[in-house]
Design a protein around this motif. Structure first.
Motif, PDB file in Angstrom:
ATOM      1  N   ARG A 131      35.273  41.410  35.896  1.00 25.63           N
ATOM      2  CA  ARG A 131      35.644  41.496  37.350  1.00 25.63           C
ATOM      3  C   ARG A 131      34.707  41.782  38.356  1.00 25.63           C
ATOM      4  O   ARG A 131      34.595  41.139  39.419  1.00 25.63           O
ATOM      5  CB  ARG A 131      36.881  42.299  37.231  1.00 25.63           C
ATOM      6  CG  ARG A 131      37.793  42.353  38.501  1.00 25.63           C
ATOM      7  CD  ARG A 131      38.947  43.161  38.520  1.00 25.63           C
ATOM      8  NE  ARG A 131      38.279  44.577  38.693  1.00 25.63           N
ATOM      9  CZ  ARG A 131      37.909  45.277  39.850  1.00 25.63           C
ATOM     10  NH1 ARG A 131      37.952  44.527  40.886  1.00 25.63           N
ATOM     11  NH2 ARG A 131      37.450  46.577  39.573  1.00 25.63           N
ATOM     12  N   ALA A 182      44.004  33.953  31.236  1.00 26.71           N
ATOM     13  CA  ALA A 182      44.460  33.752  32.536  1.00 26.71           C
ATOM     14  C   ALA A 182      43.583  34.721  33.446  1.00 26.71           C
ATOM     15  O   ALA A 182      43.143  34.626  34.567  1.00 26.71           O
ATOM     16  CB  ALA A 182      45.938  33.955  32.602  1.00 26.71           C
ATOM     17  N   GLN A 183      43.583  35.927  32.888  1.00 26.36           N
ATOM     18  CA  GLN A 183      42.867  37.151  33.765  1.00 26.36           C
ATOM     19  C   GLN A 183      41.444  36.933  34.267  1.00 26.36           C
ATOM     20  O   GLN A 183      40.807  36.674  35.130  1.00 26.36           O
ATOM     21  CB  GLN A 183      43.100  38.339  33.000  1.00 26.36           C
ATOM     22  CG  GLN A 183      44.180  39.074  32.714  1.00 26.36           C
ATOM     23  CD  GLN A 183      44.946  39.425  34.275  1.00 26.36           C
ATOM     24  OE1 GLN A 183      44.260  40.186  35.074  1.00 26.36           O
ATOM     25  NE2 GLN A 183      46.016  38.615  34.474  1.00 26.36           N
ATOM     26  N   TRP A 188      46.846  35.606  27.861  1.00 27.81           N
ATOM     27  CA  TRP A 188      46.788  36.520  28.785  1.00 27.81           C
ATOM     28  C   TRP A 188      45.419  36.848  29.154  1.00 27.81           C
ATOM     29  O   TRP A 188      44.976  37.012  30.565  1.00 27.81           O
ATOM     30  CB  TRP A 188      47.566  37.690  28.716  1.00 27.81           C
ATOM     31  CG  TRP A 188      47.530  38.761  29.709  1.00 27.81           C
ATOM     32  CD1 TRP A 188      48.357  38.826  30.771  1.00 27.81           C
ATOM     33  CD2 TRP A 188      46.648  39.915  29.754  1.00 27.81           C
ATOM     34  NE1 TRP A 188      48.047  39.847  31.776  1.00 27.81           N
ATOM     35  CE2 TRP A 188      46.984  40.489  31.129  1.00 27.81           C
ATOM     36  CE3 TRP A 188      45.512  40.473  28.974  1.00 27.81           C
ATOM     37  CZ2 TRP A 188      46.349  41.659  31.494  1.00 27.81           C
ATOM     38  CZ3 TRP A 188      44.958  41.555  29.419  1.00 27.81           C
ATOM     39  CH2 TRP A 188      45.392  42.249  30.646  1.00 27.81           C
ATOM     40  N   ARG A 213      40.029  33.972  34.148  1.00 26.88           N
ATOM     41  CA  ARG A 213      39.900  32.591  35.236  1.00 26.88           C
ATOM     42  C   ARG A 213      40.224  33.212  36.499  1.00 26.88           C
ATOM     43  O   ARG A 213      39.610  32.584  37.453  1.00 26.88           O
ATOM     44  CB  ARG A 213      40.850  31.783  34.681  1.00 26.88           C
ATOM     45  CG  ARG A 213      40.595  30.749  33.677  1.00 26.88           C
ATOM     46  CD  ARG A 213      41.589  29.915  33.057  1.00 26.88           C
ATOM     47  NE  ARG A 213      40.937  28.938  31.778  1.00 26.88           N
ATOM     48  CZ  ARG A 213      41.533  28.142  31.312  1.00 26.88           C
ATOM     49  NH1 ARG A 213      43.044  28.087  31.466  1.00 26.88           N
ATOM     50  NH2 ARG A 213      41.084  27.222  30.355  1.00 26.88           N
ATOM     51  N   THR A 214      41.069  34.263  36.648  1.00 25.60           N
ATOM     52  CA  THR A 214      41.283  34.767  37.990  1.00 25.60           C
ATOM     53  C   THR A 214      40.032  35.311  38.487  1.00 25.60           C
ATOM     54  O   THR A 214      39.612  35.124  39.601  1.00 25.60           O
ATOM     55  CB  THR A 214      42.367  35.889  37.775  1.00 25.60           C
ATOM     56  OG1 THR A 214      43.692  35.193  37.506  1.00 25.60           O
ATOM     57  CG2 THR A 214      42.552  36.447  39.338  1.00 25.60           C
ATOM     58  N   TYR A 215      39.333  36.197  37.609  1.00 26.21           N
ATOM     59  CA  TYR A 215      38.001  36.724  38.102  1.00 26.21           C
ATOM     60  C   TYR A 215      36.984  35.909  38.509  1.00 26.21           C
ATOM     61  O   TYR A 215      36.308  35.751  39.402  1.00 26.21           O
ATOM     62  CB  TYR A 215      37.437  37.551  37.054  1.00 26.21           C
ATOM     63  CG  TYR A 215      38.223  38.809  36.383  1.00 26.21           C
ATOM     64  CD1 TYR A 215      39.439  39.288  37.275  1.00 26.21           C
ATOM     65  CD2 TYR A 215      38.118  39.055  35.174  1.00 26.21           C
ATOM     66  CE1 TYR A 215      40.318  40.303  36.536  1.00 26.21           C
ATOM     67  CE2 TYR A 215      38.961  39.960  34.454  1.00 26.21           C
ATOM     68  CZ  TYR A 215      39.980  40.744  35.273  1.00 26.21           C
ATOM     69  OH  TYR A 215      40.984  41.608  34.874  1.00 26.21           O
ATOM     70  N   ARG A 264      37.479  32.878  39.834  1.00 27.76           N
ATOM     71  CA  ARG A 264      37.635  32.287  40.788  1.00 27.76           C
ATOM     72  C   ARG A 264      36.966  33.019  42.222  1.00 27.76           C
ATOM     73  O   ARG A 264      36.720  32.483  43.214  1.00 27.76           O
ATOM     74  CB  ARG A 264      39.188  32.251  41.245  1.00 27.76           C
ATOM     75  CG  ARG A 264      39.889  31.122  40.549  1.00 27.76           C
ATOM     76  CD  ARG A 264      41.149  30.738  41.185  1.00 27.76           C
ATOM     77  NE  ARG A 264      42.133  31.816  40.989  1.00 27.76           N
ATOM     78  CZ  ARG A 264      42.753  31.947  39.697  1.00 27.76           C
ATOM     79  NH1 ARG A 264      42.837  30.683  38.823  1.00 27.76           N
ATOM     80  NH2 ARG A 264      44.034  32.909  39.591  1.00 27.76           N
TER      81      ARG A 264
END
Length: 465
Positions: free
Chosen positions: A183, A94-95, A91, A97-99, A101
């Motif tokens: 983030r 994944a978070q 988890w 990797r979202t940041y 992007r």
């Protein structure tokens, strides 16, 4: 070479004037008027925007999500999709990797894994994984600053890997802070490189942080500062007292990595209070104080608490400046405890005992420190006091930094009995300066300044014949 008679390279200050200046500083006149070297550095507009963007609700949601994995014990399941350290690892990855992007390619996220062979608190070969998000700097990418939290948790029995171990304060709070920093900062351009690391294996023996620090050492990486955020989730002590506006920062004096030769020099000059970690802590106080973050950073002159340790220690062991953020006073009923109720008292490290507005302020302290470190020049290298001649003045030399926006340098000094730097003088874009104060009676330091007025941590000079 330093020209000891060059007036442009000297600060003419008589003993009487120096004494008067020290007395002025001790009255707090500097803080009320002209900022001294230890005074607060006001945040530029970009930093104000970063601090404003830190979201308390996101931090709370991250803590609660990590708690929902039941246990994050290092020895717990790694292939269960809903419970155990493996589910938490996936988890977080994944978070992050979202940041990344949103960074325009500047942030990369790595799952750094290795198999730890049997060792203390590791009975069988165990995979330990760190999630490492690296935001590459634009002008000084080889200079690195690391911030971490550990995502593993534990129950009362450190080997119990099946019972619930929510780990809200210890240390979902620290992981929530570094994830929020990742983030917010992913969309910003920084001069130096910032690393946001969620590490594992802390409760079993600092295994994940040791692997991370060793990987930097093997790469000969220029890590100029590291902070771990561990137990930063509550402002309430075990006696019920409440202090929502203080954050402890543990910073060692005598370096853990000190060699016998370095120890001999330290003893000769009295440098017990001037390690790189202490200079890093002073820097944090200058740039991340209550005027900026709502928290008073209380520096503790120790590596860590009694009988305890944290993920900054492997970095200290490898000669990297490092320090530990921790809440003002701990409640031991809510860390390293099985979840249970005894005589009406709730035990266990549960989210209900966290103070999320406080955690958000801790995140702002970290953000202010990291942003200033990354945008300011690096700590000067090669700082020396020339001691070949017997003289009552002080000749300082240092190496010029590589930063493209470097404006010059400042010399700072203080009485040997003072804890903080009390005086400063700009010396221009030079690599040497002579000051009419005795090196025998005073501590000196050198720091770099860029064109935006941002200052580096202080370099404490060593003697050179």
């Amino acid at each position: 070479m330093v020209n000891p008679t060059g007036a442009s390279r000297r600060t003419l200050l008589t003993t009487t004037a120096a004494t008067a200046a020290v007395a002025l500083a001790s009255t707090g006149a500097e803080a009320a008027g002209t900022p001294g070297p230890g005074g607060p550095q006001p945040p530029p507009p970009e930093l104000r925007a970063v601090l404003h963007e830190i979201d308390q609700r996101r931090i709370e949601a991250t803590v609660r999500r990590l708690v929902a994995f039941g246990t994050r014990h290092t020895l717990s399941a790694q292939d269960d999709p809903v419970r155990g350290i493996g589910a938490a690892r996936d988890w977080i990855l994944a978070q992050m990797r979202t940041y990344a992007r949103a960074s325009g390619g500047r942030m990369t996220v790595e799952l750094q894994s290795y198999v730890q062979q049997p060792a203390p608190r590791i009975p069988t070969p165990t995979r330990i994984s760190n999630i490492v998000a690296t935001l590459r700097g634009t002008t000084s990418p080889d200079r690195i600053y690391v911030v971490s939290g550990h995502y593993d948790s534990r129950a009362s029995d450190v080997m119990d890997h099946t019972s619930d171990a929510p780990g809200a304060d210890d240390d979902a709070s620290g992981v929530a802070v570094i994830m929020e920093l990742a983030r917010v900062l992913a969309t910003r351009r920084t001069g130096a490189t910032l690393v946001f690391a969620a590490v594992a294996g802390e409760e079993q023996g600092l295994y994940g942080a040791t692997h991370l620090a060793q990987s930097y050492r093997e790469q000969q990486a220029d890590v100029q500062g590291m902070f771990t955020n561990d137990i930063i989730g509550s402002s309430t002590a075990d006696d019920g007292s409440h202090d929502p506006h203080t954050l402890r920062l543990f910073a060692e004096g005598v370096p853990t990595s000190e060699t016998p030769q370095e120890a001999e020099v330290r003893r000769s000059v009295g440098g017990e209070n001037d390690s790189p970690s202490r200079q890093l802590a002073r820097f944090v106080q200058d740039v991340a104080g209550p005027e900026v973050t709502g928290l008073r950073v209380r520096v503790i002159y120790r590596r860590d608490r009694y009988l305890r340790g944290g993920d900054h220690i492997p970095f200290l062991e490898r000669a990297y400046p490092a320090a530990r953020f921790t809440e003002p006073a701990e409640d031991y009923a809510h860390q390293h405890q099985d979840v249970r109720t005894v005589d009406g008292k709730q035990y266990g490290d549960l989210p209900q005992f966290c103070d999320f507005p406080y955690v958000a302020r801790v995140a702002r302290v970290n953000a202010a420190a990291l942003w200033n470190l990354a945008q300011a020049p690096g700590t000067p290298r090669g700082a020396k006091i020339l001691t070949a001649d017997l003289t009552n003045e002080t000749q300082l030399v240092w190496e010029r930094g590589p930063e493209p926006d470097l404006a010059g340098y400042e010399v700072v000094w203080r009485e040997t009995t003072a804890a903080e730097w009390t005086h400063t003088t700009p010396v221009g874009n030079t690599t040497h300066h002579t000051i009419d104060l005795s090196k025998d009676n005073t501590f000196f330091g050198v720091r770099a300044v860029n064109h935006a007025g941002l200052r580096s941590p202080v370099a404490f000079p060593t003697p050179q014949r």
